[in-house]
Design a protein around this motif. Structure first.
Motif, PDB file in Angstrom:
ATOM      1  N   LEU A  68       8.510  31.735 -40.281  1.00  0.00           N
ATOM      2  CA  LEU A  68       9.336  30.795 -40.757  1.00  0.00           C
ATOM      3  C   LEU A  68       9.875  31.116 -42.334  1.00  0.00           C
ATOM      4  CD1 LEU A  68       7.963  27.493 -39.706  1.00  0.00           C
ATOM      5  CD2 LEU A  68       9.867  28.301 -39.159  1.00  0.00           C
ATOM      6  N   ASN A  69       9.587  32.367 -42.607  1.00  0.00           N
ATOM      7  CA  ASN A  69      10.744  32.591 -43.910  1.00  0.00           C
ATOM      8  C   ASN A  69      12.014  33.347 -43.456  1.00  0.00           C
ATOM      9  OD1 ASN A  69       7.873  32.222 -45.761  1.00  0.00           O
ATOM     10  ND2 ASN A  69       7.388  34.345 -45.140  1.00  0.00           N
ATOM     11  N   GLY A  70      12.739  32.797 -44.973  1.00  0.00           N
ATOM     12  CA  GLY A  70      13.631  32.797 -44.788  1.00  0.00           C
ATOM     13  C   GLY A  70      14.615  31.666 -43.429  1.00  0.00           C
ATOM     14  N   GLU A  71      13.935  30.353 -43.183  1.00  0.00           N
ATOM     15  CA  GLU A  71      14.397  30.140 -42.330  1.00  0.00           C
ATOM     16  C   GLU A  71      14.899  28.203 -42.742  1.00  0.00           C
ATOM     17  OE1 GLU A  71      15.697  31.010 -39.040  1.00  0.00           O
ATOM     18  OE2 GLU A  71      15.077  32.852 -39.657  1.00  0.00           O
ATOM     19  N   ILE A  72      14.555  28.621 -43.952  1.00  0.00           N
ATOM     20  CA  ILE A  72      15.194  27.367 -44.761  1.00  0.00           C
ATOM     21  C   ILE A  72      17.154  27.827 -44.626  1.00  0.00           C
ATOM     22  CG2 ILE A  72      15.748  28.661 -47.101  1.00  0.00           C
ATOM     23  CD1 ILE A  72      14.480  25.727 -47.436  1.00  0.00           C
ATOM     24  N   LEU A  73      17.170  28.385 -44.536  1.00  0.00           N
ATOM     25  CA  LEU A  73      18.725  29.458 -44.412  1.00  0.00           C
ATOM     26  C   LEU A  73      19.546  29.260 -42.382  1.00  0.00           C
ATOM     27  CD1 LEU A  73      18.391  32.472 -46.102  1.00  0.00           C
ATOM     28  CD2 LEU A  73      19.706  30.720 -47.276  1.00  0.00           C
ATOM     29  N   ARG A  74      18.522  28.480 -42.293  1.00  0.00           N
ATOM     30  CA  ARG A  74      19.310  28.249 -40.700  1.00  0.00           C
ATOM     31  C   ARG A  74      20.356  27.638 -40.794  1.00  0.00           C
ATOM     32  NH1 ARG A  74      17.650  26.414 -35.318  1.00  0.00           N
ATOM     33  NH2 ARG A  74      17.227  27.931 -34.075  1.00  0.00           N
TER      34      ARG A  74
ATOM     35  N   VAL B  95      12.994  37.482 -45.460  1.00  0.00           N
ATOM     36  CA  VAL B  95      11.665  37.314 -44.754  1.00  0.00           C
ATOM     37  C   VAL B  95      10.782  38.231 -45.936  1.00  0.00           C
ATOM     38  CG1 VAL B  95      10.702  38.839 -42.408  1.00  0.00           C
ATOM     39  CG2 VAL B  95      13.116  38.204 -42.254  1.00  0.00           C
ATOM     40  N   ASP B  96       9.854  37.503 -45.699  1.00  0.00           N
ATOM     41  CA  ASP B  96       8.510  38.367 -46.234  1.00  0.00           C
ATOM     42  C   ASP B  96       7.619  39.234 -45.647  1.00  0.00           C
ATOM     43  OD1 ASP B  96       6.698  38.749 -48.173  1.00  0.00           O
ATOM     44  OD2 ASP B  96       5.711  36.632 -48.027  1.00  0.00           O
ATOM     45  N   SER B 119       8.067  47.661 -42.111  1.00  0.00           N
ATOM     46  CA  SER B 119       8.001  46.625 -40.938  1.00  0.00           C
ATOM     47  C   SER B 119       9.358  46.398 -40.625  1.00  0.00           C
ATOM     48  CB  SER B 119       7.614  45.250 -41.451  1.00  0.00           C
ATOM     49  OG  SER B 119       8.816  44.715 -42.951  1.00  0.00           O
ATOM     50  N   ARG B 120       8.979  46.364 -39.279  1.00  0.00           N
ATOM     51  CA  ARG B 120      10.627  46.256 -38.424  1.00  0.00           C
ATOM     52  C   ARG B 120      10.724  44.846 -38.180  1.00  0.00           C
ATOM     53  NH1 ARG B 120       7.075  50.167 -37.585  1.00  0.00           N
ATOM     54  NH2 ARG B 120       8.003  51.881 -38.206  1.00  0.00           N
ATOM     55  N   VAL B 121      11.946  44.313 -38.298  1.00  0.00           N
ATOM     56  CA  VAL B 121      11.966  42.210 -37.505  1.00  0.00           C
ATOM     57  C   VAL B 121      13.665  42.528 -36.643  1.00  0.00           C
ATOM     58  CG1 VAL B 121      12.662  40.729 -38.188  1.00  0.00           C
ATOM     59  CG2 VAL B 121      11.054  42.137 -40.457  1.00  0.00           C
ATOM     60  N   VAL B 122      13.260  42.177 -36.244  1.00  0.00           N
ATOM     61  CA  VAL B 122      14.964  41.388 -35.109  1.00  0.00           C
ATOM     62  C   VAL B 122      14.869  40.200 -35.363  1.00  0.00           C
ATOM     63  CG1 VAL B 122      15.694  42.086 -32.732  1.00  0.00           C
ATOM     64  CG2 VAL B 122      14.150  43.424 -33.260  1.00  0.00           C
ATOM     65  N   LEU B 123      15.577  40.139 -35.682  1.00  0.00           N
ATOM     66  CA  LEU B 123      16.243  38.718 -36.066  1.00  0.00           C
ATOM     67  C   LEU B 123      17.452  38.822 -35.438  1.00  0.00           C
ATOM     68  CD1 LEU B 123      17.937  38.615 -39.148  1.00  0.00           C
ATOM     69  CD2 LEU B 123      15.575  38.917 -39.756  1.00  0.00           C
ATOM     70  N   GLY B 124      18.396  37.176 -35.759  1.00  0.00           N
ATOM     71  CA  GLY B 124      19.775  37.645 -35.679  1.00  0.00           C
ATOM     72  C   GLY B 124      20.609  35.968 -35.960  1.00  0.00           C
ATOM     73  N   HIS B 135      14.189  47.240 -40.188  1.00  0.00           N
ATOM     74  CA  HIS B 135      14.109  47.907 -40.862  1.00  0.00           C
ATOM     75  C   HIS B 135      13.238  48.379 -42.470  1.00  0.00           C
ATOM     76  CE1 HIS B 135      11.557  51.375 -39.837  1.00  0.00           C
ATOM     77  NE2 HIS B 135      10.734  51.651 -40.796  1.00  0.00           N
ATOM     78  N   HIS B 136      12.401  47.140 -43.075  1.00  0.00           N
ATOM     79  CA  HIS B 136      11.744  47.001 -44.896  1.00  0.00           C
ATOM     80  C   HIS B 136      11.521  48.450 -45.041  1.00  0.00           C
ATOM     81  CE1 HIS B 136      13.403  42.822 -44.365  1.00  0.00           C
ATOM     82  NE2 HIS B 136      12.921  42.725 -43.768  1.00  0.00           N
ATOM     83  N   LEU B 137      11.437  48.578 -46.337  1.00  0.00           N
ATOM     84  CA  LEU B 137      10.909  50.128 -46.628  1.00  0.00           C
ATOM     85  C   LEU B 137      11.043  49.282 -48.228  1.00  0.00           C
ATOM     86  CD1 LEU B 137      13.069  53.109 -47.379  1.00  0.00           C
ATOM     87  CD2 LEU B 137      13.799  51.285 -46.136  1.00  0.00           C
TER      88      LEU B 137
END
Lengths: 461, 937
Positions: A68-74, B95-96, B119-124, B135-137
């Protein structure tokens, strides 16, 4: 796993799910964004079994909060379900999170339903991602309604979470391998008709291709069923094969929505009942193949199937909306026909013959078996189909200026691309549909919707 | 009186439309739409994004200003349009992702470097229509909080499915880029530590001297406040030295830690080099930094500093025998550091060694190019590659080259090395994959090397290039440390910090860059009149349809000179290299200019056929040039037709190919006749890309598709012309205008079976008479019509060989060839076709040609069509069976059968004789006595 996790909240409820076999899922979680306390985990589901394999509750809680991190911006639209996919090498896990809004304790909150798998299962999971997400999305739709009515969402979610765990466990042991050896299929027979009747084989493959490679193979003999399953899988892409399942010899799996090909075993009475709702919720229409009596039936084409599916979904959600208590929730076996005029007879005989598969089947058996000749010829056949599909797609794209204008030149298309036979057109359209979702509805939808409206209007009198 | 229209006028529109609203009905926000947008327009799914095409975004979570975008690839601001990069950076960086402790852990003496896996995240953002693979580094920075600077590289697209379906490929590419960037960062970090240690050492010596002086100046047992302060400062510096030495030790231990990220594969040589360098430094500073037993030598050194104005002393270096130019002047470090917001943070470029940074940016550019375009084209391209790998025996007919080491093997993790460690080891065995970058696969990279193993360290070859020696300290972009740069007014460049594109990396990647030229404009016959913003994105997708294939084709062709069948021998390799520019000078033979008109070109010696089969009349052709043994008896077919050198190893070597009987003789004639030919370069050579000895790329083939559609539409006898080409009858395009002839040849070349990798079967422009041998070699010839004596001899040769050739007169718009009344080509040569675009026609032609190749394969390898089933059967029976197969099974007429028989012969020849050139060697020469007909428009 990291040891520096925050302590587990004592309020987190946990369910252990008994799953037969090895379940690759580590846990599933439901978390929400509390407007005062921040991310909170509400419920955890874990497969029952060897605890050493699993994450500690603290770690699960940490990961669930993480989603849920960052989802406050949703800023998504109301009702939207967004998907987040994490691969956290540091933690050695992958997390699939579906983020949605829901009403909790009178407040609108951002919620996350997540499943957690070990990172080693990435290659196993990725082909199944769409299936899992689509199924979870639908259960979230139901869950949102339930939350809106002030009820506990967990009971609604639990049903699908358990099924997902079982699906992944079954795929772990019985999924079709990425590369199918032609020797394990009917195409390795010395001659056509050795394993099964030639016309049956032709109809089965043709219908299988017309329904976008989505088929259910049913029979009493697991070896026979699996041989046909593998044969049909030859016509799929490697990723689609990973979304296909062989039948289990001792007892049958249940039908699972979203798989491309699945083999199912009849019971001792020689019967098998396909669940209406689940079959209808499949992303593509399905071909029903009975290897005992050599019958092939198929569902209506994509645009009709999608239309029926959406109508049924609306009925189901509507029924839930009108339900007051948990006891009144209609079981999934109940068919919602109150507001729709669905034809309950989902499967019909294959109406259109083709020449593409017919000639392929006739010709491939002319090549010597046991060598790679047939594999090569199959590869050529598939290449031809993929190219025809892309050509068809491009043709329609040109004609309609990328969908800006309606498509009116189906006849020209058939002539220009040599798809005069309806069966051929259906096969190529099915391939194209997988490349460009919604193509059927775009090309064939309008007359169909009009006829449906007319029918509804007539029936309302 | 009020009429119904008036009533309607008083009714609100929405109420009117929903007159029968059910109060218990489900609100739409909880339901699913019955007719979603994708139904009305499947192309509109991604149209609401505010950017025009996919791009790569590099963002940073700055400790001063929070998440901020740093650069985009491509840099063109039009790509991002009105898309809010700041907001999106905030979203993707919020994203933490690491959640690991950094900084100074309790109970630990020194600050710890955090070794966090990517770490890798797919979000939108469904509202914005933007989805991203992120891709976080983390990079190391001595001045940053916790010594880490969090960055991310994001592939931003409007299609979520595109990202998820290609997740592993994206992950693989970005992992390579990340590892490269981090390797460069570790080097830069070690350099920085080195500088810092020197500064500290210098500061320590200064402080120690000052303290000594004060101690001597004051009473013996009394300490002034100033002296105490100096002593504290000295203690702080000593502590700092310990801490920095520990950091150096930590960074050198980076390589030894077990990796948890299975996709993190780094170049082992780079790793061990860096490790060695760090260890050297550690050893050096363990000796150098002995501040607490600061001896006379230290005083001496201090004196030296003073005498030489702080110039680098060289005692130690002299002892080590290292000849390095002293360049770095140690600085005195002040006790108090600048406040957090006063200091200037290093840019991404400064955080990373320059070579590595540039290599990373190039890699990302290449990644952006390779993922550009619509998913359906990318997806089909990948499937096609997989399928084509299984049919190598027929690929030579109409398909482009297929590299053996295609980049799609994600399962094989290839490390990316910014400094080309493995190029010399690998180039001959496996040409580098273009898409993955300039670094070929390192064979031993996947095997974990013991970093302490002297054998693995013995291979260090490029220390001088990237060593951390002092001579390189001056070149670092981060020479100014926090303490020394008191007046750093420079604010951090936020968004245009990408200064890549020059320097050695650029040169190294020039080949890749050259390939990624602007997409083919695809000047279609009926261009889209209206192109708005959302269609621009789609048009970029369409670019991909061409560019992806182009890249692919060029990759496969340009850098992967591999025969259609795998031919491992050196001889074959050298022959393949004939098409590459690198060895051109050895292979090109200058022509005799005396006998050529306007000749300034070269003919490839390698393109001359090495074995030319003999002459055969058509009725018996198929009988003699088929596989007349059962396939399994011929070659190991179990795999993918990796036939190697079957002539030498397999029973097939015993098969008699009558075509070879005259091979040598004809070959000699052919060589001789080379001298009489001219391949002139006209003013519009570019109009005809084929026939210059260069590798024919998919892009050229697609352009040819466009021309072919024009040809089909313009000439009602196009079908006859195509039939000639597909049935092996040489087609001569005759015309006075070189440009027109070249264009026609280029268009028709698409239909020449087995044109060869360098289009050896096509002669785009010929200004002198041809011989019979030439008709063996070339199946499509552009011939100049001239009114000179040479012209009359050319016409003479035309009439002399008219029995064997078809003549397409570009000036008179006529075609003279035998009549064709088949149906096989009706679909690709119908001048009334509704196919609008050249690219669509190309796809259609590809499908049809693929179909023909499949049928020809079937004909070739169906053994009972070539062999007697019983001993009593004669050749006539087999011949009859074959005819029956063609006519009844495949439903082909006489002319259509000729196409399949010709293709089948080519396959047979390619299959049996891959070592002698396969595609390069022409098939047997055929002719028949059918009278030619003159077709007019």
């Amino acid at each position: 796993m990291s040891s520096g996790c925050p302590p587990q909240s004592p309020a987190v409820a946990k369910s252990e799910v008994a799953v037969e076999g090895e379940c690759p899922l580590l846990a599933a979680t439901f978390a929400y964004w509390d407007n005062i306390l921040g991310p909170r985990v509400r419920h955890i589901w874990v497969p029952k079994g060897d605890q050493s394999m699993f994450l500690s509750d603290g770690e699960v809680t940490f990961l669930a909060n993480h989603t849920l991190n960052g989802e406050i911006l949703r800023s998504a639209e109301c009702g939207a379900v967004d998907v987040k996919f994490f691969v956290l090498a540091e933690k050695g896990v992958i997390i699939v999170s579906l983020i949605f809004d829901g009403e909790l304790k009178g407040d609108k909150n951002t919620c996350a339903l997540s499943i957690i798998l070990p990172q080693t299962e990435l290659a196993f999971y990725l082909p199944l991602h769409t299936i899992c997400v689509e199924r979870l999305k639908h259960i979230i739709r139901k869950g949102r309604i339930w939350m809106q009515k002030g009820n506990n969402i967990i009971s609604i979610l639990s049903v699908e979470i358990v099924l997902i765990m079982k699906l992944l466990a079954s795929m772990k042991t019985h999924s079709v391998p990425e590369d199918v050896d032609i020797k394990d299929t009917v195409l390795n027979d010395d001659d056509i008709g050795d394993s099964c009747h030639g016309d049956f084989l032709h109809t089965a493959i043709s219908s299988h291709l017309q329904t976008c490679g989505c088929s259910v193979v049913i029979g009493s003999n697991p070896e026979k069923v699996n041989k046909i399953v593998r044969t049909l899988c030859l016509f799929l892409t490697p990723a689609e094969r990973k979304c296909s399942r062989l039948c289990r010899a001792d007892s049958s799996f249940k039908y699972d929505t979203g798989l491309f090909v699945q083999g199912l075993l009849k019971d001792s009475m020689g019967s098998f009942a396909l669940p209406f709702r689940q079959v209808l919720y499949s992303p593509y229409p399905t071909t029903h193949i009975d290897v005992d009596i050599n019958t092939v039936q198929q569902m209506p084409p994509c645009h009709e199937h999608t239309f029926n599916q959406r109508r049924y979904m609306r009925s189901e959600l509507n029924a839930l909306w009108k339900t007051d208590s948990e006891e009144d929730i209609p079981p999934e076996t109940v068919i919602h026909t109150d507001e729709t005029t669905l034809d309950l007879n989902l499967f019909q005989d294959v109406p259109h013959k083709d020449t593409l598969v017919k000639s392929f089947i006739d010709e491939v058996f002319m090549l010597k078996p046991g060598l790679s000749l047939r594999s090569t010829y199959l590869a050529q056949f598939l290449l031809l189909l993929h190219r025809k599909a892309l050509t068809l797609l491009k043709y329609i794209e040109d004609e309609t200026q990328k969908g800006k204008k309606p498509f009116k030149s189906l006849r020209s298309l058939k002539t220009d691309l040599d798809l005069r036979d309806e069966g051929d057109l259906n096969i190529v359209m099915a391939f194209a549909e997988k490349l460009r979702a919604g193509l059927h509805s775009f090309v064939f939808g309008k007359p169909f919707y009009t006829s449906m409206q007319e029918r509804d209007a007539l029936m309302s009198f | 009186m009020i009429g119904s229209p008036d009533v309607v006028a008083f009714t609100k529109e929405d109420e009117y439309g929903q007159a029968n609203l059910d109060p218990w009905a489900l609100p739409e926000e909880f339901s699913v739409p019955l007719h979603p947008l994708a139904d009305s327009n499947p192309w509109a799914k991604t149209s609401y994004a505010k950017f025009t095409k996919d791009f790569i975004l590099i963002s940073e979570f700055s400790e001063q200003v929070g998440p901020q975008p740093l650069l985009t690839i491509p840099e063109d601001p039009k790509v991002c349009g009105t898309f809010d990069l700041n907001y999106f950076s905030l979203r993707i960086m919020s994203v933490d992702y690491q959640a690991s402790f950094v900084g100074h852990p309790p109970g630990s003496g020194y600050p710890r470097l955090s070794f966090v896996e990517d770490s890798r995240v797919v979000l939108g953002d469904s509202k914005e229509g933007a989805f991203a693979y992120v891709h976080h580094l983390t990079l190391y920075d001595l001045e940053a909080r916790g010594f880490v600077r969090p960055f991310c590289m994001a592939y931003v697209a409007a299609d979520e499915k595109k990202i998820m379906l290609q997740f592993q490929e994206l992950s693989f590419r970005f992992s390579q880029a990340s590892e490269c960037l981090k390797a460069g960062n570790r080097r830069a970090f070690a350099k920085e530590l080195q500088r810092k240690l020197r500064d500290l050492e210098y500061t320590h010596s200064v402080l120690q001297r000052e303290e000594g002086l004060q101690r001597e100046a004051g009473p013996q047992c009394m300490y002034s406040a100033h002296a105490v302060e100096k002593a504290n400062e000295l203690a702080n510096v000593e502590k700092s030295i310990y801490e920095h030495r520990d950091l150096l030790r930590q960074i050198s231990s980076y390589h030894r830690r077990p990796r948890r990220d299975p996709q993190a594969v780094a170049c082992q040589k780079c790793m061990s080099e860096c490790l060695n360098e760090c260890e050297e430094l550690l050893e050096k500073y363990a000796k150098l930094a002995k501040p607490f037993s600061y001896t006379e030598k230290g005083e001496e050194r201090q004196g030296q500093f003073e005498r030489e104005g702080g110039e680098e002393e060289a005692d130690e270096e002299d002892e080590e025998g290292v000849k390095r130019r002293p360049s770095y002047t140690p600085q005195l470090i002040k006790g108090k550091s600048a406040k957090c917001f006063d200091k200037r943070l290093k840019t991404l470029q400064e955080l990373c060694d320059e070579t590595f940074y540039e290599a990373t940016v190039e890699l990302l550019k290449e990644t952006e190019r390779s993922f550009r375009g619509d998913l359906c084209y990318l997806h089909t391209r990948r499937l096609e590659k997989a399928l084509r790998r299984k049919q190598r025996v027929t690929n030579f007919l109409f398909e482009g080259e297929l590299g053996d080491d295609d980049e799609d093997d994600v399962g094989t993790l290839r490390p990316f090395c910014a400094v080309n460690h493995t190029v010399n080891n690998y180039i001959h065995l496996n040409p580098p994959p273009i898409v993955l970058g300039p670094e070929p696969f390192e064979l031993d990279a996947l095997e974990p090397q013991d970093p302490l193993d002297p054998a693995s360290e013995a291979s260090h070859t490029q220390d001088s290039e990237l060593g951390l020696g002092e001579s390189h300290l001056e070149s670092s972009p981060s020479d100014q440390t926090l303490e020394t740069q008191e007046s750093s007014e420079e604010t951090k460049g936020s968004f245009s910090s990408d200064k890549s594109g020059t320097g050695p990396a650029e040169k190294r990647h020039s080949l890749a860059s050259a390939k990624s030229e602007a997409p083919d404009p695809d000047s279609d016959l009926t261009p889209d009149p209206d192109h708005n913003t959302d269609l621009e994105r789609e048009s970029s997708s369409e670019d991909m349809e061409t560019t992806a294939g182009e890249d692919d084709g060029e990759d496969g062709g340009g850098q992967t000179p591999v025969s259609l069948l795998e031919v491992p021998s050196d001889l074959e390799a050298s022959k393949d290299d004939a098409c590459e520019g690198s060895n051109e000078s050895d292979l090109l033979v200058p022509l005799d200019t005396a006998c050529c008109i306007a000749q300034d070109g070269f003919l490839y010696e390698a393109s001359a056929p090495e074995a030319v089969p003999g002459l055969h009349q058509s009725p018996h052709l198929s009988q003699t040039l088929v596989v007349n043994q059962e396939p399994q008896a011929l070659l190991p077919l179990q795999d993918d037709y990796t036939v190697g050198s079957p002539c030498a190893e397999s029973p097939a070597a015993g098969l008699e190919l009558p075509g070879n009987l005259l091979g040598d003789a004809v070959s000699r004639i052919s060589d001789g006749s080379d001298c009489t030919m001219s391949a002139s370069t006209g003013s519009d050579r570019a109009a005809s890309p084929l026939g210059y000895g260069g590798v024919v790329t998919l892009r050229q083939r697609k352009k040819a598709g466009q021309g072919a559609l024009r040809f089909v539409r313009q000439y009602p006898f196009a079908m006859q012309a195509l039939w000639c080409l597909l049935s092996g009858r040489t087609l001569v395009v005759l015309g006075a205008d070189e440009g027109r002839v070249r264009r026609l040849v280029s268009s028709l070349a698409l239909f020449v079976p087995g044109p060869g990798k360098c289009a050896e079967r096509v002669q785009a422009w010929l200004s002198c008479p041809f011989t019979l041998t030439d008709l063996h070699r070339w199946k499509l010839i552009g011939l100049q019509r001239v009114a000179s004596p040479v012209g009359s001899s050319m016409l003479h040769s035309l009439s002399r060989y008219s029995r064997y050739i078809s003549i397409l007169d570009a000036d008179l718009k006529t075609l003279r060839c035998p009549p064709y009344q088949g149906q096989l080509l009706a679909n690709i040569a119908d001048h009334r076709t509704y196919v609008r675009r050249g690219s669509t026609y190309f796809l259609h032609a590809q499908s049809t040609l693929c179909h023909l190749a499949a049928k020809a394969f079937l004909l070739t390898f169906t053994h009972h069509l070539h062999m007697p089933v019983s001993s009593t059967e004669g050749p006539e029976v087999v011949e009859g069976r074959r005819r029956c197969f063609l006519q009844e099974q495949l439903g082909l007429g006489e002319e259509d059968s000729q196409i399949l028989l010709y293709l089948s012969r080519l396959i047979t020849q390619q299959y049996l004789q891959p070592a002698t050139g396969g595609a390069a060697a022409p098939p047997s020469f055929s002719f028949n006595y059918t009278t030619s007909v003159l077709y007019r428009i």
